[in-house]
Motif scaffolding. Structure first.
Motif, short mmCIF file in Angstrom:
data_model
loop_
_atom_site.label_atom_id
_atom_site.label_comp_id
_atom_site.label_asym_id
_atom_site.label_seq_id
_atom_site.Cartn_x
_atom_site.Cartn_y
_atom_site.Cartn_z
N CYS A 1 -34.58 15.76 -17.23
CA CYS A 1 -34.93 14.22 -17.01
C CYS A 1 -33.63 13.44 -17.14
O CYS A 1 -33.25 12.86 -16.04
N TYR A 2 -32.63 13.75 -18.11
CA TYR A 2 -31.32 13.07 -18.11
C TYR A 2 -30.72 13.52 -16.92
O TYR A 2 -30.10 12.43 -16.06
N TYR B 1 -38.94 9.40 -30.72
CA TYR B 1 -38.46 10.33 -29.57
C TYR B 1 -39.56 10.98 -28.85
O TYR B 1 -40.88 10.96 -29.46
N HIS B 2 -39.35 11.57 -27.68
CA HIS B 2 -40.34 12.25 -26.87
C HIS B 2 -39.54 12.83 -25.44
O HIS B 2 -38.31 12.87 -25.41
N SER B 3 -40.39 13.74 -25.09
CA SER B 3 -39.77 14.71 -23.92
C SER B 3 -38.98 13.99 -22.70
O SER B 3 -38.38 14.49 -22.28
N GLY B 4 -39.46 12.62 -22.48
CA GLY B 4 -38.62 12.05 -21.44
C GLY B 4 -37.83 10.87 -21.75
O GLY B 4 -37.22 10.18 -21.24
N GLU B 5 -37.58 10.87 -23.16
CA GLU B 5 -36.89 9.74 -23.82
C GLU B 5 -35.22 10.07 -23.71
O GLU B 5 -34.88 10.87 -24.65
N THR B 6 -34.59 9.35 -22.69
CA THR B 6 -33.13 9.66 -22.30
C THR B 6 -32.21 9.03 -22.84
O THR B 6 -30.94 9.07 -22.72
N CYS C 1 -43.43 12.18 -17.64
CA CYS C 1 -42.18 12.59 -18.25
C CYS C 1 -42.18 14.06 -18.27
O CYS C 1 -41.01 14.58 -18.73
N ASN D 1 -36.62 19.77 -21.65
CA ASN D 1 -37.35 18.76 -20.80
C ASN D 1 -36.61 17.62 -20.80
O ASN D 1 -36.20 16.80 -19.86
N MET D 2 -36.18 16.91 -21.83
CA MET D 2 -35.64 15.64 -22.01
C MET D 2 -34.20 15.75 -21.15
O MET D 2 -33.72 14.95 -20.30
#
Length: 326
Positions: A148-149, A110-115, A246, A144-145
């Motif tokens: 982005c979503y 997983y990461h900060s931009g993984e939507t 991200c 943050n995620m």
């Protein structure tokens, strides 16, 4: 009454605020209902519900996306789920891959931009448990995620409202901040959690990460972890590329869902780079910058009777969207 935050008497220090929730919320206030959700790619995420969702039909619901290496047992997570249950809402923590104590099966983490997982989960939630007023709360990395979503989905977020707390909306400045002063203590702790999780995964699935245990043990900064693991596993060229692609701050104008963003000026994980230009925010975004609060702290009241401000502020702000006037 709960709109403004006043720190606990004698405890306005940002590091005290950041650490106090672990003392104030040591006791888990509810027993979660656990569920494993299988994902389309053969992996899974674990869900921790405030109650059995089969017994909660028709209740408004709130999804929590936790922070880096967080889980249901993080003080803010079980505290918020308890607060939502007291309101008569159904709460659920969607654990990111590998964050529930069991290593995930696939290379992806997983990461900060993984939507993608959040998107799948919210669609599954509606399809499985029906259309009821639904909100989401994202904390730190999860915030943050979530931003982005929301930006990617536009008017089709499947959410009536959302709240983002202490989110590193510009990832690179925040990574640099973690190398400075007392913030290095937090970095050391979080890196230890990341390494522990990655070690568990390497022992179960040796070929799923692009390094071996001795290399993992040698990592000294979160940025190093993101350089050799996060970025390589998810198709970025390096940590800098990941951070720049991200970071959610530039995406905020694309968000159409009603959104409250909460930051503390003294957050030891952040810099002023995460503070948006209010003039550029759409009218559906409310931004609250408090003087004090640390990182996901916001502990008010007194030593005899501390109170967790987020557990009042978030339900209060979400109520009009989850319990519309009839």
């Amino acid at each position: 009454m709960h709109e403004s935050f006043r720190p606990l008497t004698g405890a306005s220090n940002p590091h005290l605020q950041t650490l106090l929730p672990r003392l104030v919320r040591r006791r888990v206030r509810l027993k979660p209902h656990w569920q494993r959700l299988e994902l389309p790619d053969g992996d899974f995420v674990d869900l921790a519900w405030s109650e059995d969702p089969a017994q909660a039909a028709g209740k408004p619901r709130v999804v929590l996306f936790h922070g880096l290496e967080g889980n249901f047992y993080s003080p803010y997570a079980h505290g918020l789920l308890s607060a939502w249950r007291e309101k008569g809402w159904l709460g659920v923590v969607m654990h990111f891959r590998g964050c529930s104590g069991v290593p995930n099966r696939k290379q992806r983490i997983y990461h900060s931009g993984e939507t993608e997982d959040a998107r799948f989960f919210l669609r599954w939630l509606r399809a499985t448990h029906g259309e009821v007023p639904t909100a989401a709360v994202g904390v730190s990395l999860g915030g943050n995620m979530l931003a982005c979503y929301l930006a990617q989905q536009g008017a089709d977020s499947l959410l009536q409202a959302a709240v983002i707390v202490s989110a590193p909306l510009m990832l690179e400045p925040c990574s640099l901040r973690m190398d400075q002063g007392f913030s290095r203590v937090y970095q050391h702790y979080l890196l230890g959690q990341l390494k522990q999780n990655a070690t568990r995964k390497l022992l179960h699935y040796p070929d799923t990460l692009p390094l071996k245990l001795p290399q993992l043990r040698a990592l000294r900064r979160i940025r190093d972890f993101d350089d050799v693991i996060t970025s390589r596993v998810h198709g970025f060229s390096n940590a800098t590329d990941y951070y720049r692609r991200c970071s959610a701050l530039p995406l905020l104008p694309a968000i159409q869902t009603p959104l409250l963003i909460i930051h503390a000026k003294d957050d030891p994980f952040m810099t002023d780079a995460v503070i948006p230009d209010i003039a550029n925010l759409p009218r559906n975004i409310e931004y609250q910058l408090t003087e004090f609060g640390g990182h996901v702290g916001f502990v008010g009241g007194s030593l005899n009777k501390p109170h967790m401000w987020l557990e009042y502020r978030i339900p209060s702000w979400l109520s009009p969207y989850l319990e519309p006037a009839t």
